[in-house]
Motif scaffolding. Sequence first.
Motif, PDB file in Angstrom:
ATOM      1  N   GLN A 195     -11.244  -0.498  -7.272  1.00 60.40           N
ATOM      2  CA  GLN A 195     -10.030  -0.564  -6.459  1.00 60.40           C
ATOM      3  C   GLN A 195     -10.288  -0.055  -5.041  1.00 60.40           C
ATOM      4  N   ILE A 224      -5.769  -5.655 -10.063  1.00 64.88           N
ATOM      5  CA  ILE A 224      -6.499  -4.390 -10.032  1.00 64.88           C
ATOM      6  C   ILE A 224      -5.518  -3.217  -9.978  1.00 64.88           C
ATOM      7  N   ASN A 225      -4.445  -3.363  -9.218  1.00 63.42           N
ATOM      8  CA  ASN A 225      -3.513  -2.243  -9.097  1.00 63.42           C
ATOM      9  C   ASN A 225      -2.817  -1.941 -10.425  1.00 63.42           C
TER      10      ASN A 225
END
Length: 161
Positions: free
Chosen positions: A130, A145-146
């Motif tokens: 990230q 990804i978050n």
Amino acid sequence: MIEVYIGLGSNLENPAEKIQQARLFIAEHANMSELKFSSLYSSPPMGPKDQPDYVNAVMSIQTALSAIDLLRVLQGIENDFGRDRDVIRWGARTLDLDILLYGDQQIDLPELKVPHIGLAERAFVLYPLQEIANESLFVPGKGSINDLVVQCPLDGLEKLS
Ligand code: ROI
């Protein structure tokens, strides 16, 4: 050219230096160029606990190599660092180089699974990933990804200097 994310890990013989050396091997290789390199992180071992903590990092590169050719190159670098393959499953290792993401491709070959198995559950992969990825990065078959980071406890992961 394909953008690839590579996970680096080591827990033997000055791991931080090993990671930096591996970075140079990769960056200076004729068929790969470095885009970004994360901070170094320390993390408790996943798997057997009777081994030293790991140093982990993630880098992104650009390459024209196929995923399999890239795997061979990375295995060659691991071997140069003296890794003994398969001595103890999930035991200590001098250098581990994993293809985490290969563009937006999903690859399912006997010797290569992309996205890397376990990527979505491993703090020592997700957090450095990230750090260097675009906010909109999507892990094929897994999620953004978050979202993945939010769902993944730190598990003792610490950023080094
Ligand atoms: N544990 C941590 N923390 N970091 C790694 O890079 C790592 N690599 C492995 C196993 C043995 C699964 N455990 C790890 O291959």
